[in-house]
Motif scaffolding. Structure first.
Motif, PDB file in Angstrom:
ATOM      1  N   LEU A  35      -1.579   5.575  -7.213  1.00 20.05           N
ATOM      2  CA  LEU A  35      -0.392   5.041  -7.869  1.00 20.05           C
ATOM      3  C   LEU A  35      -0.188   5.781  -9.186  1.00 20.05           C
ATOM      4  CD1 LEU A  35       1.801   2.752  -7.832  1.00 20.05           C
ATOM      5  CD2 LEU A  35       0.215   1.437  -9.275  1.00 20.05           C
ATOM      6  N   TYR A  36       0.992   6.405  -9.349  1.00 17.52           N
ATOM      7  CA  TYR A  36       1.296   7.189 -10.551  1.00 17.52           C
ATOM      8  C   TYR A  36       2.456   6.542 -11.301  1.00 17.52           C
ATOM      9  CZ  TYR A  36      -1.223  10.955  -8.098  1.00 17.52           C
ATOM     10  OH  TYR A  36      -2.156  11.715  -7.429  1.00 17.52           O
ATOM     11  N   LEU A  37       2.308   6.410 -12.623  1.00 15.16           N
ATOM     12  CA  LEU A  37       3.420   5.945 -13.458  1.00 15.16           C
ATOM     13  C   LEU A  37       4.461   7.056 -13.581  1.00 15.16           C
ATOM     14  CD1 LEU A  37       4.574   3.827 -15.532  1.00 15.16           C
ATOM     15  CD2 LEU A  37       3.415   5.180 -17.292  1.00 15.16           C
ATOM     16  N   GLU A  85       8.714   5.558  -3.789  1.00 13.21           N
ATOM     17  CA  GLU A  85       9.155   5.221  -5.149  1.00 13.21           C
ATOM     18  C   GLU A  85       9.301   3.714  -5.283  1.00 13.21           C
ATOM     19  OE1 GLU A  85      11.895   7.603  -7.358  1.00 13.21           O
ATOM     20  OE2 GLU A  85      12.058   9.042  -5.710  1.00 13.21           O
ATOM     21  N   LEU A  86       8.738   3.182  -6.379  1.00 19.87           N
ATOM     22  CA  LEU A  86       8.677   1.745  -6.585  1.00 19.87           C
ATOM     23  C   LEU A  86       9.144   1.390  -7.991  1.00 19.87           C
ATOM     24  CD1 LEU A  86       5.071   1.310  -5.144  1.00 19.87           C
ATOM     25  CD2 LEU A  86       7.204   0.884  -3.907  1.00 19.87           C
ATOM     26  N   ALA A  87       9.746   0.231  -8.144  1.00 21.94           N
ATOM     27  CA  ALA A  87      10.183  -0.254  -9.455  1.00 21.94           C
ATOM     28  C   ALA A  87       9.759  -1.705  -9.605  1.00 21.94           C
ATOM     29  CB  ALA A  87      11.698  -0.133  -9.594  1.00 21.94           C
ATOM     30  N   ILE A 133       5.338   5.943  -8.504  1.00 22.36           N
ATOM     31  CA  ILE A 133       5.349   6.522  -7.169  1.00 22.36           C
ATOM     32  C   ILE A 133       3.979   6.289  -6.565  1.00 22.36           C
ATOM     33  CG2 ILE A 133       4.743   8.867  -7.966  1.00 22.36           C
ATOM     34  CD1 ILE A 133       6.641   9.857  -5.656  1.00 22.36           C
ATOM     35  N   LEU A 134       3.988   5.747  -5.360  1.00 19.83           N
ATOM     36  CA  LEU A 134       2.754   5.559  -4.600  1.00 19.83           C
ATOM     37  C   LEU A 134       2.607   6.794  -3.723  1.00 19.83           C
ATOM     38  CD1 LEU A 134       0.381   3.669  -3.826  1.00 19.83           C
ATOM     39  CD2 LEU A 134       1.867   2.711  -2.053  1.00 19.83           C
ATOM     40  N   GLY A 135       1.717   7.692  -4.135  1.00 18.49           N
ATOM     41  CA  GLY A 135       1.616   8.991  -3.487  1.00 18.49           C
ATOM     42  C   GLY A 135       1.075   8.919  -2.077  1.00 18.49           C
ATOM     43  N   ASP A 136       1.378   9.952  -1.318  1.00 15.24           N
ATOM     44  CA  ASP A 136       0.804  10.067   0.024  1.00 15.24           C
ATOM     45  C   ASP A 136      -0.714  10.154  -0.036  1.00 15.24           C
ATOM     46  OD1 ASP A 136       3.347   9.983   1.068  1.00 15.24           O
ATOM     47  OD2 ASP A 136       3.551  12.161   1.266  1.00 15.24           O
ATOM     48  N   ASP A 137      -1.248  10.437  -1.227  1.00 15.60           N
ATOM     49  CA  ASP A 137      -2.704  10.446  -1.424  1.00 15.60           C
ATOM     50  C   ASP A 137      -3.242   9.051  -1.749  1.00 15.60           C
ATOM     51  OD1 ASP A 137      -1.647  10.058  -3.943  1.00 15.60           O
ATOM     52  OD2 ASP A 137      -2.578  11.808  -4.863  1.00 15.60           O
ATOM     53  N   HIS A 138      -2.355   8.021  -1.636  1.00 15.88           N
ATOM     54  CA  HIS A 138      -2.694   6.606  -1.867  1.00 15.88           C
ATOM     55  C   HIS A 138      -2.981   6.289  -3.335  1.00 15.88           C
ATOM     56  CE1 HIS A 138      -2.728   6.245   2.449  1.00 15.88           C
ATOM     57  NE2 HIS A 138      -3.693   7.138   2.543  1.00 15.88           N
ATOM     58  N   ALA A 180      -2.678  -7.287  -1.925  1.00 13.71           N
ATOM     59  CA  ALA A 180      -3.601  -6.674  -2.889  1.00 13.71           C
ATOM     60  C   ALA A 180      -2.944  -5.495  -3.591  1.00 13.71           C
ATOM     61  CB  ALA A 180      -4.884  -6.235  -2.184  1.00 13.71           C
ATOM     62  N   LEU A 181      -2.205  -4.669  -2.839  1.00 14.92           N
ATOM     63  CA  LEU A 181      -1.546  -3.507  -3.432  1.00 14.92           C
ATOM     64  C   LEU A 181      -0.396  -3.952  -4.341  1.00 14.92           C
ATOM     65  CD1 LEU A 181      -1.334  -0.495  -3.747  1.00 14.92           C
ATOM     66  CD2 LEU A 181      -0.077  -0.380  -1.574  1.00 14.92           C
ATOM     67  N   THR A 182       0.340  -4.968  -3.909  1.00 10.43           N
ATOM     68  CA  THR A 182       1.411  -5.519  -4.756  1.00 10.43           C
ATOM     69  C   THR A 182       0.851  -5.971  -6.095  1.00 10.43           C
ATOM     70  OG1 THR A 182       2.745  -6.190  -2.862  1.00 10.43           O
ATOM     71  CG2 THR A 182       3.156  -7.341  -4.934  1.00 10.43           C
ATOM     72  N   GLN A 183      -0.249  -6.697  -6.063  1.00  9.64           N
ATOM     73  CA  GLN A 183      -0.865  -7.192  -7.296  1.00  9.64           C
ATOM     74  C   GLN A 183      -1.364  -6.047  -8.175  1.00  9.64           C
ATOM     75  OE1 GLN A 183      -3.807 -10.009  -5.925  1.00  9.64           O
ATOM     76  NE2 GLN A 183      -2.244 -11.420  -5.147  1.00  9.64           N
ATOM     77  N   LYS A 184      -1.887  -4.993  -7.543  1.00  8.15           N
ATOM     78  CA  LYS A 184      -2.349  -3.826  -8.301  1.00  8.15           C
ATOM     79  C   LYS A 184      -1.177  -3.173  -9.038  1.00  8.15           C
ATOM     80  CE  LYS A 184      -4.288   0.830  -7.700  1.00  8.15           C
ATOM     81  NZ  LYS A 184      -4.821   1.829  -6.732  1.00  8.15           N
TER      82      LYS A 184
END
Length: 311
Positions: free
Chosen positions: A259-261, A180-182, A252-257, A225-229
């Motif tokens: 990124l979901y809002l 989980e990311l904010a 949420i950055l899923g275990d499937d790689h 790169a992922l941070t910027q994405k």
């Protein structure tokens, strides 16, 4: 030109009243370092007495229903008040989780598969399981702070959760496992990415507001790169939903790689230890500077309106 008095709103009538009172106290103390401040405790779904559009700019820390869903913003607009944060239209849109998902998805942002329904037309458990499996999330369509959040892992749990739903609109989504990311967004620009690691494994109301129940990593341990994405996705969602001044965008950055809002919070928690201030600190912006930056566009709108009336 004289600076306006900042009217700090806190309290409100929603289930998040106590959170708002804490946010208001912290923000008022920070704003007093740069502005004259008056504090207003909101106890009804109405504007408080004593507001003057020629004198005040409103900084609201109301969370949840009426405060964050466009209700208070519509009253402020009708009274000719300038205020910090999103306008009535974008506030109402982002409070509606389904509409937020649809709006973001139209701009290419991935969202979690789900279904929205009124309490009077609850789906049958077997319908849900056939579409999404047994591991699902059931939550209100328009509440914040994880109020009403249910994580379901079996048919029996799903039946029990559906049975107690009495009113309102609800969402059932496939449960995505991951990180989980904010991300705080300030004047359209994404700040640092914060990772949320609840010790219970579930970021529910207790994990959010009970000290020691959640670890926060700010900045999140992600490659550049992922941070910027993630930051680009936050900015896209913010703009797509018509937000202004500031908001917090959750993913949420899923275990499937993938990124979901998850949602956009237009009036997020604003204690010094809250997620938006954490995101700002990743960029070297302390709490006092952040709150001043959050209110500054509204102060500029106040001055611009006065200048246009008195050329």
């Amino acid at each position: 030109m004289d600076s306006p008095v900042i009217a700090v709103f806190s309290g409100g009538t929603s289930s998040e009243r106590e959170v708002s009172l804490g946010s208001g106290q912290a923000c008022a103390a920070a704003l007093e370092k740069s502005f004259r401040v008056e504090r207003f405790q909101i106890d009804a779904d109405a504007l408080p007495a004593g507001l003057d559009p020629q004198r005040h700019v409103v900084f609201s820390t109301l969370h949840g229903t009426f405060g964050e869903d466009g209700g208070m913003q519509r009253l402020l607009d009708a009274a000719g008040m300038h205020y910090a944060g999103c306008d009535a239209v974008s506030s109402a849109l982002t409070m509606d989780k389904t509409l937020t998902k649809e709006t973001a998805a139209a701009k290419g942002i991935k969202v979690i598969p789900g279904v929205t329904f009124p309490a009077a037309k609850k789906p049958r458990p077997e319908q849900v399981i056939e579409q999404f499996g047994e591991r699902v999330v059931v939550k209100p369509n328009a509440e914040g702070s994880s109020v009403g959040l249910n994580l379901v892992g079996s048919r029996e749990e799903l039946t029990r959760v559906l049975d107690v739903i009495q009113n309102g609109r609800w969402i059932i989504e496939r449960r995505i496992f991951g990180r989980e990311l904010a991300v705080g967004v300030l004047n359209g620009r994404a700040m640092g990415v914060v990772e949320i690691r609840p010790k219970s494994g579930v970021y529910d109301y207790a994990s959010k507001y009970t000290k020691g129940m959640t670890n926060y990593l700010a900045p999140a341990p992600l490659d550049a790169a992922l941070t910027q994405k993630i930051q680009a996705a936050a900015q896209t969602a913010f703009a797509a939903c018509g937000c202004r001044d500031y908001a917090r965008v959750d993913f949420i950055l899923g275990d499937d790689h993938e990124l979901y809002l998850l949602e956009i919070n237009t009036l997020p928690g604003m204690k010094e230890t809250s997620l938006l201030p954490m995101s700002a600190r990743c960029e070297g912006i302390d709490f006092t500077a952040l709150v001043k930056a959050m209110v500054t566009p509204a102060v500029q709108r106040f001055h611009a309106a006065r200048a246009s009336r008195n050329p």
